[in-house]
Design a protein around this motif. Structure first.
Motif, PDB file in Angstrom:
ATOM      1  N   THR A  12      -4.500 -68.364  36.664  1.00 47.04           N
ATOM      2  CA  THR A  12      -4.557 -68.340  35.040  1.00 47.04           C
ATOM      3  C   THR A  12      -3.347 -68.136  34.875  1.00 47.04           C
ATOM      4  O   THR A  12      -2.326 -68.780  33.862  1.00 47.04           O
ATOM      5  N   GLU A  13      -2.225 -67.125  35.029  1.00 50.09           N
ATOM      6  CA  GLU A  13      -1.254 -66.583  34.394  1.00 50.09           C
ATOM      7  C   GLU A  13      -0.387 -67.506  34.637  1.00 50.09           C
ATOM      8  O   GLU A  13       0.434 -68.405  34.445  1.00 50.09           O
ATOM      9  N   ALA A  14      -0.517 -68.243  36.329  1.00 54.47           N
ATOM     10  CA  ALA A  14       0.484 -69.574  36.420  1.00 54.47           C
ATOM     11  C   ALA A  14       0.428 -70.353  35.569  1.00 54.47           C
ATOM     12  O   ALA A  14       1.766 -71.517  35.363  1.00 54.47           O
ATOM     13  N   GLU A  15      -0.443 -71.254  35.586  1.00 56.78           N
ATOM     14  CA  GLU A  15      -0.890 -72.509  34.595  1.00 56.78           C
ATOM     15  C   GLU A  15      -0.668 -72.120  32.907  1.00 56.78           C
ATOM     16  O   GLU A  15       0.075 -73.214  32.718  1.00 56.78           O
ATOM     17  N   ASP A  16      -0.620 -70.588  32.401  1.00 56.59           N
ATOM     18  CA  ASP A  16      -0.077 -70.338  31.360  1.00 56.59           C
ATOM     19  C   ASP A  16       2.009 -70.533  30.658  1.00 56.59           C
ATOM     20  O   ASP A  16       2.184 -71.425  31.175  1.00 56.59           O
ATOM     21  N   ALA A  17       2.214 -69.395  32.026  1.00 53.59           N
ATOM     22  CA  ALA A  17       3.939 -69.895  32.878  1.00 53.59           C
ATOM     23  C   ALA A  17       4.231 -71.765  32.987  1.00 53.59           C
ATOM     24  O   ALA A  17       5.212 -71.674  32.070  1.00 53.59           O
ATOM     25  N   LEU A  18       4.042 -72.117  33.037  1.00 54.02           N
ATOM     26  CA  LEU A  18       3.889 -73.726  33.915  1.00 54.02           C
ATOM     27  C   LEU A  18       3.826 -74.316  31.962  1.00 54.02           C
ATOM     28  O   LEU A  18       4.483 -74.837  31.588  1.00 54.02           O
ATOM     29  N   GLN A  19       2.526 -73.723  31.349  1.00 53.86           N
ATOM     30  CA  GLN A  19       2.589 -74.421  30.244  1.00 53.86           C
ATOM     31  C   GLN A  19       3.972 -74.591  29.172  1.00 53.86           C
ATOM     32  O   GLN A  19       3.973 -75.025  28.382  1.00 53.86           O
ATOM     33  N   GLU A  20       4.085 -72.893  29.095  1.00 60.59           N
ATOM     34  CA  GLU A  20       4.818 -72.574  28.406  1.00 60.59           C
ATOM     35  C   GLU A  20       6.938 -72.726  28.955  1.00 60.59           C
ATOM     36  O   GLU A  20       7.343 -73.553  27.836  1.00 60.59           O
ATOM     37  N   GLY A  21       6.273 -73.150  30.140  1.00 55.32           N
ATOM     38  CA  GLY A  21       8.234 -74.031  30.675  1.00 55.32           C
ATOM     39  C   GLY A  21       8.070 -74.774  30.668  1.00 55.32           C
ATOM     40  O   GLY A  21       9.210 -75.558  29.881  1.00 55.32           O
ATOM     41  N   TYR A  22       6.918 -76.212  30.323  1.00 56.37           N
ATOM     42  CA  TYR A  22       7.106 -77.371  29.912  1.00 56.37           C
ATOM     43  C   TYR A  22       7.655 -77.483  28.480  1.00 56.37           C
ATOM     44  O   TYR A  22       7.992 -78.057  28.188  1.00 56.37           O
TER      45      TYR A  22
END
Length: 244
Positions: free
Chosen positions: A54-64
């Motif tokens: 979940t944290e990785a998905e959130d980080a990925l979204q913010e990074g995008y």
């Protein structure tokens, strides 16, 4: 560098520049293409730092989001994939710093390692063992120190070259090689310890396989199969039966 490598990098640079330009001018579907092209790698990189789906998905979204806003500044000095990876790495590190006091969750989501083996029959037993092995590998990778874990994911799982991995993580190529060697050594030790319980179930001898062999042997010996399937089958030929 070989001529073929130079040509490939030239094509990649042109493609990167074209895609970045399409995103900047707002071409429909351009940014979606970029995300679909890089999603798996970037998710794995983020997860190697955060160890939580979940944290990785959130980080990925913010990074995008950050990448989209900064796309006009992409100059092509590095490959677009490397540029994106650096953004996601920084976003994941920032997120981890913010939630450093939180506990690490054990992830059971998207697979980190694909373990498909062509030609192996898909039985419930093989599927269960494959799933156990996948989770075992994921846990062993999660247990690596972060410095080794990120390098291992990029080099061994995603197949990036040494220079691409080094550029993505902001470390030297020599350091990349050392970290990969140490990651592999730790994984060998960890997997060796954890494989012990699983080895008890390797080449399982029960169910259909057991019945089939018993049936065939009995047929060749001229014995009725049911004669060796009861309690008497547990006695060796030299074991005397009770007279009662």
């Amino acid at each position: 560098m070989s001529i073929s490598s130079e040509v490939a990098e030239g094509h990649a640079a042109v493609s990167d520049a074209a895609l970045a330009h399409s995103i900047v001018i707002g071409e429909a579907g351009a940014f979606e293409r970029l995300m679909r092209q890089h999603n798996r790698r970037l998710f794995r990189v983020a997860r190697s730092i955060l160890r939580d789906d979940t944290e990785a998905e959130d980080a990925l979204q913010e990074g995008y989001i950050k990448a989209h806003r900064a796309m006009a500044g992409f100059r092509g000095d590095a490959r677009l994939s490397t540029w994106l990876t650096r953004i996601i790495v920084n976003q994941a590190l920032e997120r981890r710093r913010r939630f450093r006091s939180g506990t690490d969750a054990q992830a059971e989501g998207e697979a980190v390692i694909e373990t498909g083996v062509e030609g192996v029959p898909e039985t419930p037993e093989t599927l269960a063992m494959r799933n156990d092995l996948r989770h075992l590998i994921e846990r062993s990778i999660d247990d690596l120190p972060e410095a080794y874990r990120s390098v291992f994911i990029l080099r061994a799982v995603e197949g990036l070259s040494v220079d691409e991995t080094a550029a993505s993580l902001g470390i030297s190529e020599a350091n990349t090689k050392v970290r990969l060697l140490r990651a592999r050594a730790r994984l060998r030790e960890s997997l060796g310890q954890r494989l012990g319980p699983l080895l008890e179930n390797v080449f399982a001898f029960d169910g259909e396989r057991c019945d089939r062999i018993v049936s065939r042997v009995c047929a060749r010996l001229g014995l009725p199969a049911e004669a060796v399937s009861g309690p008497g089958a547990l006695l060796s030929p030299t074991t005397p039966r009770s007279s009662s």
